[in-house]
Design a protein around this motif. Sequence first.
Motif, PDB file in Angstrom:
ATOM      1  N   SER A 171      40.739  30.699  27.737  1.00  0.00           N
ATOM      2  CA  SER A 171      42.009  31.902  28.152  1.00  0.00           C
ATOM      3  C   SER A 171      41.542  30.971  29.972  1.00  0.00           C
ATOM      4  CB  SER A 171      41.731  33.353  28.955  1.00  0.00           C
ATOM      5  OG  SER A 171      43.023  33.243  29.832  1.00  0.00           O
ATOM      6  N   ASP A 172      43.485  30.393  29.512  1.00  0.00           N
ATOM      7  CA  ASP A 172      43.286  29.223  31.168  1.00  0.00           C
ATOM      8  C   ASP A 172      43.445  30.138  32.513  1.00  0.00           C
ATOM      9  OD1 ASP A 172      46.246  29.574  30.895  1.00  0.00           O
ATOM     10  OD2 ASP A 172      46.755  27.924  30.588  1.00  0.00           O
ATOM     11  N   ALA A 173      44.050  31.756  32.153  1.00  0.00           N
ATOM     12  CA  ALA A 173      44.337  32.481  33.879  1.00  0.00           C
ATOM     13  C   ALA A 173      43.696  34.002  33.452  1.00  0.00           C
ATOM     14  CB  ALA A 173      45.684  32.425  33.872  1.00  0.00           C
ATOM     15  N   PRO A 174      42.822  34.387  33.281  1.00  0.00           N
ATOM     16  CA  PRO A 174      42.158  35.697  32.924  1.00  0.00           C
ATOM     17  C   PRO A 174      42.145  36.628  34.112  1.00  0.00           C
ATOM     18  CG  PRO A 174      39.738  33.869  33.229  1.00  0.00           C
ATOM     19  CD  PRO A 174      40.942  33.296  33.529  1.00  0.00           C
ATOM     20  N   THR A 175      42.261  37.815  33.743  1.00  0.00           N
ATOM     21  CA  THR A 175      43.098  38.756  34.774  1.00  0.00           C
ATOM     22  C   THR A 175      42.145  39.495  35.678  1.00  0.00           C
ATOM     23  OG1 THR A 175      44.707  39.264  33.046  1.00  0.00           O
ATOM     24  CG2 THR A 175      43.973  40.706  34.879  1.00  0.00           C
ATOM     25  N   GLU A 176      42.534  38.949  36.613  1.00  0.00           N
ATOM     26  CA  GLU A 176      41.246  39.898  38.030  1.00  0.00           C
ATOM     27  C   GLU A 176      41.456  41.413  37.675  1.00  0.00           C
ATOM     28  OE1 GLU A 176      40.504  39.621  42.482  1.00  0.00           O
ATOM     29  OE2 GLU A 176      43.080  40.091  42.190  1.00  0.00           O
ATOM     30  N   VAL A 177      39.595  41.932  37.787  1.00  0.00           N
ATOM     31  CA  VAL A 177      40.034  42.805  37.335  1.00  0.00           C
ATOM     32  C   VAL A 177      38.132  43.287  38.549  1.00  0.00           C
ATOM     33  CG1 VAL A 177      40.323  43.231  35.332  1.00  0.00           C
ATOM     34  CG2 VAL A 177      38.543  42.953  35.885  1.00  0.00           C
ATOM     35  N   SER A 178      38.668  43.459  40.125  1.00  0.00           N
ATOM     36  CA  SER A 178      37.505  43.808  41.043  1.00  0.00           C
ATOM     37  C   SER A 178      37.527  45.121  41.180  1.00  0.00           C
ATOM     38  CB  SER A 178      38.155  43.509  42.853  1.00  0.00           C
ATOM     39  OG  SER A 178      38.815  41.785  42.071  1.00  0.00           O
ATOM     40  N   ARG A 179      37.937  45.782  40.322  1.00  0.00           N
ATOM     41  CA  ARG A 179      38.272  47.537  41.202  1.00  0.00           C
ATOM     42  C   ARG A 179      36.446  47.727  40.154  1.00  0.00           C
ATOM     43  NH1 ARG A 179      41.533  46.678  36.453  1.00  0.00           N
ATOM     44  NH2 ARG A 179      41.059  47.619  34.622  1.00  0.00           N
ATOM     45  N   PHE A 180      36.151  46.908  39.117  1.00  0.00           N
ATOM     46  CA  PHE A 180      35.079  47.350  38.650  1.00  0.00           C
ATOM     47  C   PHE A 180      33.342  47.232  39.712  1.00  0.00           C
ATOM     48  CE2 PHE A 180      35.231  48.228  33.818  1.00  0.00           C
ATOM     49  CZ  PHE A 180      36.366  47.587  33.313  1.00  0.00           C
ATOM     50  N   PHE A 181      33.461  46.062  40.832  1.00  0.00           N
ATOM     51  CA  PHE A 181      32.685  46.166  41.355  1.00  0.00           C
ATOM     52  C   PHE A 181      32.379  47.199  42.032  1.00  0.00           C
ATOM     53  CE2 PHE A 181      32.301  41.528  40.296  1.00  0.00           C
ATOM     54  CZ  PHE A 181      31.330  41.193  40.184  1.00  0.00           C
ATOM     55  N   SER A 182      34.001  47.885  42.588  1.00  0.00           N
ATOM     56  CA  SER A 182      34.201  48.789  43.618  1.00  0.00           C
ATOM     57  C   SER A 182      33.181  50.314  42.925  1.00  0.00           C
ATOM     58  CB  SER A 182      35.686  49.904  43.584  1.00  0.00           C
ATOM     59  OG  SER A 182      36.416  48.367  44.555  1.00  0.00           O
ATOM     60  N   ARG A 183      32.667  50.402  41.179  1.00  0.00           N
ATOM     61  CA  ARG A 183      32.114  51.516  40.817  1.00  0.00           C
ATOM     62  C   ARG A 183      31.127  51.125  40.589  1.00  0.00           C
ATOM     63  NH1 ARG A 183      37.618  52.024  36.678  1.00  0.00           N
ATOM     64  NH2 ARG A 183      39.563  52.769  37.868  1.00  0.00           N
TER      65      ARG A 183
END
Length: 302
Positions: free
Chosen positions: A144-156
């Motif tokens: 991938s040249d543009a992975p999707t951000e998933v910041s919610r994982f750090f919150s958990r």
Amino acid sequence: MKLGGGIVGLALVCAVALLVPAGAGAVDSDLKFAYAFKVEGSNGYSIIALAANERADGRGEIVLFVTRKRESAVYAAPALLTATSVRATLGALGRVSLAVTRSGRTKEQRFRCGEELHTESYEPVSFSGSLEFRGEERYTEAASDAPTEVSRFFSRLGCGVSVGRIETAGRRLPGARLRARSLGDGPRFELQANKNRPNKRSRFEVDLREERGPISISRHTEVWLGSTAFQYDPLLETATLQPPAPFSGRANFYRRLAPENRWSGNLTVDLPGRSGLPLTGSRIQATLVPGCLREGKGPLHC
């Protein structure tokens, strides 16, 4: 084996341990970075990457969680993080070289931590560049040249993982638990088979941990199978494992034999990136005890 909570739950527990380098001292918050992104791999696998640092020079770790249903492989490797980039070399497995673009705005997300509802503010970012992953034995590949951000994982991460599995062992239980663990150097694995009654279905779980240079790898699979996959006599003197795929072959437990001879057979298992892993042999210790297991919600019936 005892945590439960599913593959993703196990992944988050691992992240807490793996993302903070041993002995690393705290640094100024302006020099600490944490990124989370996701890509889809081939053959039905998803890849979530978590990267963080606790050193002023930006050195940290990246952890890739490659998951599909009830199987996973987790890779931890050194990484270099800055305010505008995250980079890691994975050897034959691929590489991560991404630019980080900050949005300049604040966003709130809500998540439940136990019984409490939390709200957290963060700055969304976007990623561009190159992410390549090639799983061993080609079990999955991703680019991938543009992975999707998933910041919610750090919150958990701070919430821990709710334990969805309860296990008990003791005399007079009608069920059984068999464990086999590898001894000595090299890759370490643990096999566990559970059955609450002789005519009930069987649950199998295998964990493998190994090192490849600077990269630490954990592989996991768990599956519910029929009653004939795990059989034992009422006194737990003997037991036989003959499970179908992802397993192959057969294993036997004989309590009255010498410890080095109690566990025998040709049982193997296919894990993500490691097919045909032998689960029997002279350097494997096996135990068989009365047991009862509950996975999910509901009462513990034994």
